[in-house]
Design a protein around this motif. Sequence first.
Motif, PDB file in Angstrom:
ATOM      1  N   UNK A  89       0.946  -1.636  -0.234  1.00 20.67           N
ATOM      2  CA  UNK A  89       0.304   0.319   0.041  1.00 20.67           C
ATOM      3  C   UNK A  89       0.549   1.331  -0.289  1.00 20.67           C
ATOM      4  N   UNK A  90       0.507   2.150  -0.382  1.00 22.46           N
ATOM      5  CA  UNK A  90       1.379   3.611  -0.795  1.00 22.46           C
ATOM      6  C   UNK A  90       0.115   4.537  -0.409  1.00 22.46           C
ATOM      7  N   UNK A  91       0.535   5.811   0.422  1.00 23.64           N
ATOM      8  CA  UNK A  91      -0.307   7.170   0.676  1.00 23.64           C
ATOM      9  C   UNK A  91       0.966   7.654   0.484  1.00 23.64           C
ATOM     10  N   UNK A  92      -0.126   8.609  -0.396  1.00 22.33           N
ATOM     11  CA  UNK A  92       0.502  10.297  -0.402  1.00 22.33           C
ATOM     12  C   UNK A  92       0.464  11.136  -0.195  1.00 22.33           C
ATOM     13  N   UNK A  93       0.501  11.519   0.921  1.00 24.17           N
ATOM     14  CA  UNK A  93       0.404  13.281   1.369  1.00 24.17           C
ATOM     15  C   UNK A  93       0.127  14.781   0.447  1.00 24.17           C
ATOM     16  N   UNK A  94       1.422  14.657  -0.248  1.00 22.68           N
ATOM     17  CA  UNK A  94       0.998  15.715  -1.520  1.00 22.68           C
ATOM     18  C   UNK A  94       1.353  14.859  -2.801  1.00 22.68           C
ATOM     19  N   UNK A  95       1.640  16.262  -3.854  1.00 20.96           N
ATOM     20  CA  UNK A  95       2.191  15.311  -5.002  1.00 20.96           C
ATOM     21  C   UNK A  95       4.235  14.678  -4.538  1.00 20.96           C
ATOM     22  N   UNK A  96       4.642  14.526  -3.667  1.00 20.63           N
ATOM     23  CA  UNK A  96       6.130  14.492  -3.870  1.00 20.63           C
ATOM     24  C   UNK A  96       6.016  13.593  -2.626  1.00 20.63           C
ATOM     25  N   UNK A  97       5.326  13.971  -1.860  1.00 21.19           N
ATOM     26  CA  UNK A  97       5.242  12.383  -0.679  1.00 21.19           C
ATOM     27  C   UNK A  97       5.068  12.317  -0.099  1.00 21.19           C
ATOM     28  N   UNK A  98       5.237  11.216   0.790  1.00 20.31           N
ATOM     29  CA  UNK A  98       4.148   9.879   1.007  1.00 20.31           C
ATOM     30  C   UNK A  98       4.829   8.714   1.810  1.00 20.31           C
ATOM     31  N   UNK A  99       4.271   7.529   1.754  1.00 18.48           N
ATOM     32  CA  UNK A  99       4.908   6.387   2.170  1.00 18.48           C
ATOM     33  C   UNK A  99       4.360   5.159   1.889  1.00 18.48           C
ATOM     34  N   UNK A 100       5.621   4.203   1.614  1.00 12.99           N
ATOM     35  CA  UNK A 100       4.875   3.153   0.929  1.00 12.99           C
ATOM     36  C   UNK A 100       5.176   1.676   2.083  1.00 12.99           C
ATOM     37  N   UNK A 101       3.888   1.049   2.063  1.00 12.52           N
ATOM     38  CA  UNK A 101       4.242  -0.133   2.933  1.00 12.52           C
ATOM     39  C   UNK A 101       5.134  -1.625   2.483  1.00 12.52           C
ATOM     40  N   UNK A 102       6.327  -2.208   2.654  1.00 16.54           N
ATOM     41  CA  UNK A 102       6.724  -2.816   1.704  1.00 16.54           C
ATOM     42  C   UNK A 102       6.472  -4.649   2.353  1.00 16.54           C
ATOM     43  N   UNK A 103       6.410  -5.325   1.829  1.00 19.38           N
ATOM     44  CA  UNK A 103       6.249  -7.099   2.870  1.00 19.38           C
ATOM     45  C   UNK A 103       7.229  -8.285   1.558  1.00 19.38           C
ATOM     46  N   UNK A 177      -9.064   3.028   4.776  1.00 14.92           N
ATOM     47  CA  UNK A 177      -7.592   2.776   4.580  1.00 14.92           C
ATOM     48  C   UNK A 177      -7.297   2.562   2.872  1.00 14.92           C
ATOM     49  N   UNK A 178      -6.070   2.373   2.363  1.00 18.33           N
ATOM     50  CA  UNK A 178      -5.631   2.002   1.481  1.00 18.33           C
ATOM     51  C   UNK A 178      -5.123   0.744   1.277  1.00 18.33           C
ATOM     52  N   UNK A 179      -5.332  -0.418   0.807  1.00 21.98           N
ATOM     53  CA  UNK A 179      -5.306  -1.608   1.268  1.00 21.98           C
ATOM     54  C   UNK A 179      -4.913  -2.550  -0.083  1.00 21.98           C
ATOM     55  N   UNK A 180      -3.540  -3.173  -0.006  1.00 17.22           N
ATOM     56  CA  UNK A 180      -2.531  -3.339  -1.168  1.00 17.22           C
ATOM     57  C   UNK A 180      -1.804  -4.641  -1.001  1.00 17.22           C
ATOM     58  N   UNK A 181      -2.581  -6.050  -1.243  1.00 20.34           N
ATOM     59  CA  UNK A 181      -1.605  -7.615  -1.532  1.00 20.34           C
ATOM     60  C   UNK A 181      -1.159  -7.100   0.671  1.00 20.34           C
ATOM     61  N   UNK A 182      -1.995  -7.675   1.701  1.00 24.65           N
ATOM     62  CA  UNK A 182      -2.124  -7.544   3.257  1.00 24.65           C
ATOM     63  C   UNK A 182      -1.095  -6.713   4.199  1.00 24.65           C
ATOM     64  N   UNK A 183      -1.507  -4.980   3.121  1.00 23.10           N
ATOM     65  CA  UNK A 183      -0.646  -4.494   3.652  1.00 23.10           C
ATOM     66  C   UNK A 183      -1.376  -3.039   3.975  1.00 23.10           C
ATOM     67  N   UNK A 184      -1.379  -2.165   5.086  1.00 24.88           N
ATOM     68  CA  UNK A 184      -2.531  -0.839   4.796  1.00 24.88           C
ATOM     69  C   UNK A 184      -2.149   0.159   5.401  1.00 24.88           C
ATOM     70  N   UNK A 185      -2.145   1.373   4.482  1.00 31.14           N
ATOM     71  CA  UNK A 185      -2.013   3.006   5.752  1.00 31.14           C
ATOM     72  C   UNK A 185      -3.412   3.663   5.793  1.00 31.14           C
ATOM     73  N   UNK A 186      -3.195   3.920   6.547  1.00 29.46           N
ATOM     74  CA  UNK A 186      -4.786   5.218   6.752  1.00 29.46           C
ATOM     75  C   UNK A 186      -4.070   6.713   7.286  1.00 29.46           C
TER      76      UNK A 186
END
Length: 218
Positions: A89-103, A177-186
């Motif tokens: 799951x990837x969560x963008x806080x603006x056009x250039x910044x965010x977080x990516x959950x990896x597993x 939350x954004x959910x993808x492949x067993x991960x999530x971000x909110x």
Amino acid sequence: MTRVTQRCRDGREHLVMTTKKLTMALAATAAIGALAVGGAVAFAAAPGTGATTGTGTQVTTAATGDAKIMLECLAANEVGNRGAWRPGARLNTDAKHGFLVIRTDQNAAVCVVADGHGTGLIGGVIDNHDYGKLTAARPFDYLTSMNYQHESVHFGISTSDVTGVSLVGPDGKSVAATVKDGTFAVLAKDGENSDESTTNHIRATLANGQTVTGPFRG
């Protein structure tokens, strides 16, 4: 100024930075090209140069998109066996910044994203919340959080049959939350404090339509 804390693997809240807003915090991380991890500083490759292994071999040449960002974060923290990792799951806080959950099949981690590049992992590989501990009664688990004065970003893991996740705050209001492949971000307004009982609850929707609700930090 805003006080920002991170819940690390030792179960304690640590002051990680002060900033006026979340996007400024991420911009600062990108500017210095480093992320504090467990008392050490893991440096990311400068934008456009590609991440490298310990021998200087580029690891992002063939990768694109989230896969490239993932490899840059893994390289910044010198994580081995990078072929076992995949982006979630990837969560963008603006056009250039965010977080990516990896597993991997066992563990997960959270990558900081700035200007299309991975700058490092929040707290490294998180091994005290792993997929082997998930059950039918609790098909999700807390991973980590970034707590700010007026908002927080929360990350978690789930079983493969979880198709949707909502974070339910103490006021009863929910945020998808954004959910993808067993991960999530909110992104939500209520934080998580390791010195207190969990603030939030999770409502997970399964592929069969059933829902499972429980405390975020069980």
